[in-house]
Design a protein around this motif. Structure first.
Motif, PDB file in Angstrom:
ATOM      1  N   MET A 118      28.301  18.777  73.283  1.00 35.03           N
ATOM      2  CA  MET A 118      29.161  18.417  72.161  1.00 35.03           C
ATOM      3  C   MET A 118      30.613  18.535  72.568  1.00 35.03           C
ATOM      4  O   MET A 118      30.970  19.380  73.397  1.00 35.03           O
ATOM      5  CB  MET A 118      28.878  19.315  70.954  1.00 35.03           C
ATOM      6  CG  MET A 118      29.174  20.792  71.172  1.00 35.03           C
ATOM      7  SD  MET A 118      28.749  21.812  69.732  1.00 35.03           S
ATOM      8  CE  MET A 118      26.949  21.794  69.852  1.00 35.03           C
ATOM      9  N   LEU A 119      31.428  17.677  72.014  1.00 33.90           N
ATOM     10  CA  LEU A 119      32.865  17.846  72.131  1.00 33.90           C
ATOM     11  C   LEU A 119      33.294  18.802  71.033  1.00 33.90           C
ATOM     12  O   LEU A 119      32.846  18.691  69.886  1.00 33.90           O
ATOM     13  CB  LEU A 119      33.590  16.509  71.991  1.00 33.90           C
ATOM     14  CG  LEU A 119      33.238  15.431  73.012  1.00 33.90           C
ATOM     15  CD1 LEU A 119      34.173  14.233  72.844  1.00 33.90           C
ATOM     16  CD2 LEU A 119      33.301  15.949  74.439  1.00 33.90           C
ATOM     17  N   SER A 120      34.117  19.744  71.369  1.00 33.31           N
ATOM     18  CA  SER A 120      34.546  20.749  70.391  1.00 33.31           C
ATOM     19  C   SER A 120      36.041  20.965  70.525  1.00 33.31           C
ATOM     20  O   SER A 120      36.620  20.758  71.597  1.00 33.31           O
ATOM     21  CB  SER A 120      33.785  22.056  70.598  1.00 33.31           C
ATOM     22  OG  SER A 120      33.865  22.498  71.945  1.00 33.31           O
ATOM     23  N   ASN A 123      40.250  23.404  66.218  1.00 30.75           N
ATOM     24  CA  ASN A 123      40.158  23.521  64.755  1.00 30.75           C
ATOM     25  C   ASN A 123      38.737  23.769  64.263  1.00 30.75           C
ATOM     26  O   ASN A 123      38.487  23.851  63.058  1.00 30.75           O
ATOM     27  CB  ASN A 123      40.734  22.283  64.084  1.00 30.75           C
ATOM     28  CG  ASN A 123      39.918  21.023  64.358  1.00 30.75           C
ATOM     29  OD1 ASN A 123      38.914  21.069  65.069  1.00 30.75           O
ATOM     30  ND2 ASN A 123      40.354  19.898  63.797  1.00 30.75           N
ATOM     31  N   GLY A 124      37.788  23.879  65.191  1.00 30.53           N
ATOM     32  CA  GLY A 124      36.406  24.158  64.816  1.00 30.53           C
ATOM     33  C   GLY A 124      35.524  22.934  64.684  1.00 30.53           C
ATOM     34  O   GLY A 124      34.310  23.048  64.521  1.00 30.53           O
ATOM     35  N   ASP A 125      36.108  21.741  64.737  1.00 23.72           N
ATOM     36  CA  ASP A 125      35.300  20.527  64.661  1.00 23.72           C
ATOM     37  C   ASP A 125      34.466  20.364  65.935  1.00 23.72           C
ATOM     38  O   ASP A 125      34.865  20.809  67.009  1.00 23.72           O
ATOM     39  CB  ASP A 125      36.199  19.297  64.492  1.00 23.72           C
ATOM     40  CG  ASP A 125      36.840  19.216  63.119  1.00 23.72           C
ATOM     41  OD1 ASP A 125      36.393  19.955  62.219  1.00 23.72           O
ATOM     42  OD2 ASP A 125      37.796  18.431  62.965  1.00 23.72           O
ATOM     43  N   HIS A 126      33.337  19.717  65.801  1.00 24.48           N
ATOM     44  CA  HIS A 126      32.512  19.429  66.963  1.00 24.48           C
ATOM     45  C   HIS A 126      31.721  18.151  66.705  1.00 24.48           C
ATOM     46  O   HIS A 126      31.522  17.757  65.558  1.00 24.48           O
ATOM     47  CB  HIS A 126      31.563  20.596  67.279  1.00 24.48           C
ATOM     48  CG  HIS A 126      30.613  20.900  66.168  1.00 24.48           C
ATOM     49  ND1 HIS A 126      30.939  21.709  65.096  1.00 24.48           N
ATOM     50  CD2 HIS A 126      29.330  20.502  65.950  1.00 24.48           C
ATOM     51  CE1 HIS A 126      29.910  21.799  64.273  1.00 24.48           C
ATOM     52  NE2 HIS A 126      28.923  21.075  64.768  1.00 24.48           N
ATOM     53  N   TRP A 127      31.299  17.528  67.787  1.00 21.39           N
ATOM     54  CA  TRP A 127      30.550  16.268  67.707  1.00 21.39           C
ATOM     55  C   TRP A 127      29.519  16.252  68.828  1.00 21.39           C
ATOM     56  O   TRP A 127      29.853  16.357  69.997  1.00 21.39           O
ATOM     57  CB  TRP A 127      31.505  15.076  67.845  1.00 21.39           C
ATOM     58  CG  TRP A 127      30.821  13.765  68.057  1.00 21.39           C
ATOM     59  CD1 TRP A 127      29.813  13.233  67.317  1.00 21.39           C
ATOM     60  CD2 TRP A 127      31.080  12.817  69.102  1.00 21.39           C
ATOM     61  NE1 TRP A 127      29.438  12.006  67.828  1.00 21.39           N
ATOM     62  CE2 TRP A 127      30.203  11.726  68.913  1.00 21.39           C
ATOM     63  CE3 TRP A 127      32.007  12.779  70.159  1.00 21.39           C
ATOM     64  CZ2 TRP A 127      30.199  10.627  69.765  1.00 21.39           C
ATOM     65  CZ3 TRP A 127      31.991  11.688  71.007  1.00 21.39           C
ATOM     66  CH2 TRP A 127      31.105  10.622  70.802  1.00 21.39           C
ATOM     67  N   GLU A 128      28.230  16.121  68.447  1.00 15.95           N
ATOM     68  CA  GLU A 128      27.133  16.059  69.405  1.00 15.95           C
ATOM     69  C   GLU A 128      27.055  14.639  69.959  1.00 15.95           C
ATOM     70  O   GLU A 128      26.334  13.781  69.441  1.00 15.95           O
ATOM     71  CB  GLU A 128      25.813  16.465  68.747  1.00 15.95           C
ATOM     72  CG  GLU A 128      25.728  17.925  68.379  1.00 15.95           C
ATOM     73  CD  GLU A 128      26.411  18.237  67.034  1.00 15.95           C
ATOM     74  OE1 GLU A 128      26.919  17.299  66.390  1.00 15.95           O
ATOM     75  OE2 GLU A 128      26.433  19.411  66.635  1.00 15.95           O
ATOM     76  N   PHE A 129      27.772  14.379  71.036  1.00 17.04           N
ATOM     77  CA  PHE A 129      27.932  13.018  71.548  1.00 17.04           C
ATOM     78  C   PHE A 129      26.660  12.424  72.119  1.00 17.04           C
ATOM     79  O   PHE A 129      26.540  11.202  72.266  1.00 17.04           O
ATOM     80  CB  PHE A 129      29.029  12.980  72.625  1.00 17.04           C
ATOM     81  CG  PHE A 129      28.767  13.865  73.810  1.00 17.04           C
ATOM     82  CD1 PHE A 129      27.922  13.473  74.825  1.00 17.04           C
ATOM     83  CD2 PHE A 129      29.377  15.106  73.903  1.00 17.04           C
ATOM     84  CE1 PHE A 129      27.676  14.306  75.916  1.00 17.04           C
ATOM     85  CE2 PHE A 129      29.140  15.945  74.991  1.00 17.04           C
ATOM     86  CZ  PHE A 129      28.285  15.527  76.000  1.00 17.04           C
ATOM     87  N   ASP A 130      25.670  13.274  72.478  1.00 20.49           N
ATOM     88  CA  ASP A 130      24.456  12.758  73.101  1.00 20.49           C
ATOM     89  C   ASP A 130      23.311  12.592  72.117  1.00 20.49           C
ATOM     90  O   ASP A 130      22.206  12.221  72.505  1.00 20.49           O
ATOM     91  CB  ASP A 130      24.021  13.672  74.252  1.00 20.49           C
ATOM     92  CG  ASP A 130      23.495  15.017  73.758  1.00 20.49           C
ATOM     93  OD1 ASP A 130      24.066  15.552  72.786  1.00 20.49           O
ATOM     94  OD2 ASP A 130      22.523  15.524  74.348  1.00 20.49           O
ATOM     95  N   HIS A 131      23.555  12.852  70.842  1.00 23.43           N
ATOM     96  CA  HIS A 131      22.485  12.814  69.849  1.00 23.43           C
ATOM     97  C   HIS A 131      22.501  11.464  69.132  1.00 23.43           C
ATOM     98  O   HIS A 131      23.528  11.061  68.586  1.00 23.43           O
ATOM     99  CB  HIS A 131      22.652  13.946  68.835  1.00 23.43           C
ATOM    100  CG  HIS A 131      21.410  14.237  68.058  1.00 23.43           C
ATOM    101  ND1 HIS A 131      20.898  13.374  67.118  1.00 23.43           N
ATOM    102  CD2 HIS A 131      20.566  15.305  68.080  1.00 23.43           C
ATOM    103  CE1 HIS A 131      19.807  13.879  66.589  1.00 23.43           C
ATOM    104  NE2 HIS A 131      19.569  15.045  67.161  1.00 23.43           N
ATOM    105  N   PRO A 132      21.370  10.750  69.108  1.00 22.51           N
ATOM    106  CA  PRO A 132      21.349   9.431  68.464  1.00 22.51           C
ATOM    107  C   PRO A 132      21.812   9.445  67.006  1.00 22.51           C
ATOM    108  O   PRO A 132      22.379   8.456  66.525  1.00 22.51           O
ATOM    109  CB  PRO A 132      19.875   9.015  68.570  1.00 22.51           C
ATOM    110  CG  PRO A 132      19.343   9.770  69.745  1.00 22.51           C
ATOM    111  CD  PRO A 132      20.081  11.089  69.732  1.00 22.51           C
TER     112      PRO A 132
END
Length: 283
Positions: A118-120, A123-132
């Motif tokens: 995940m990109l994190s 500010n605490g935001d995150h994004w699971e870039f490898d998850h469909p």
């Protein structure tokens, strides 16, 4: 003649404990034994903070860690003929160092692997870039930007105080078929230099063949760069069900030979490494 290594091992597997896999520890070990493996490493995902993974979709719950250790101990008693390594896959995030070190102080993991899934951000935001399920995030960002943010986190991880043994799927952002659209040479050389300096292993991970990208992790150029930097390489299925243990290893061995490797490096329960010669025959 079919090319194959003289001895088969798998350094990266998962079970139902991961929250997104299936099969028990014993079933994974039995799948390895069915292929006459001499070593299998269980590498479940460490629990993530509740604010990152409230439903424990991407890792164990804190209460399951002791249960995971118990299941491995039971499997060793039942199957003494195979080395079963107690591993853990740590999900690196921005600012995660102290959190991860705290877990490592509490539990005697024998193989510490790093995954950046995940990109994190501060500010605490995150994004699971490898998850469909979160693939739309790619449309909101530039592909080159995602790759360089991933690279920055990967470098943070490998230069941190966390004593990683193995860097999993080093070019994971390509999973959903977002290959680099720029020249990644600089990126690859920096990764390889950092890995060599840290003394970590990388893996040829065969699970990428069954993802949209349809390619092993890492890509041939990156694997070659790791080889030239002197980074040892192991082989892994990243199995999330017992039937996937050891899957497509012939392709993995071929990729290692093509990159220049002559041996598969194998982690052990004591923290040492040993080497298995690759068969000299070409596939």
């Amino acid at each position: 003649m079919t090319a194959m290594a003289t001895e088969k091992t798998d350094s990266h597997t998962h079970t139902w404990f991961s929250g997104h896999g299936s099969g028990t520890v014993d079933e994974v070990v039995c799948a390895a034994l069915a292929q006459n493996m001499t070593m299998v490493a269980l590498t479940e995902h460490l629990p993530l903070p509740a604010e990152v993974d409230p439903d424990s979709t991407f890792g164990m719950t804190p209460a399951q860690v002791d249960e995971y250790f118990a299941a491995l101990d039971e499997a060793r008693l039942a199957h003494p003929q195979i080395e079963i390594v107690t591993g853990i896959e740590l999900d690196w995030r921005f600012g995660a160092e102290e959190y991860l070190l705290g877990w490592l102080e509490r539990y005697p993991f024998e193989l510490i692997a790093c995954g950046v899934h995940m990109l994190s951000y501060p500010n605490g935001d995150h994004w699971e870039f490898d998850h469909p399920a979160f693939a739309d995030g790619w449309n909101e960002r530039s592909e080159e930007g995602v790759w360089w943010e991933y690279f920055d986190l990967w470098m943070q991880a490998i230069t941190s105080k966390v004593p990683f043994d193995l860097m999993n799927h080093p070019d994971l952002p390509k999973k959903l078929d977002h290959r680099p659209t720029f020249d990644p040479t600089e990126y690859y050389h920096a990764m390889a230099e950092a890995a060599a300096k840290a003394g970590v292993m990388v893996e040829v991970n065969t699970s990428g063949l069954h993802k949209p990208v349809g390619e092993l992790y890492p890509a041939p150029d990156l694997l070659r760069t790791f080889y030239l930097a002197g980074v040892p390489c192991t082989i892994s299925s990243d199995a999330h069900k017992p039937a996937h243990v050891g899957r497509n290893f012939e392709e993995g061995y071929a990729a290692m030979r093509a990159a220049g490797y002559t041996h598969v490096t194998v982690p052990t329960r004591t923290g040492d490494r040993r080497e298995i010669p690759l068969n000299e025959y070409s596939p």
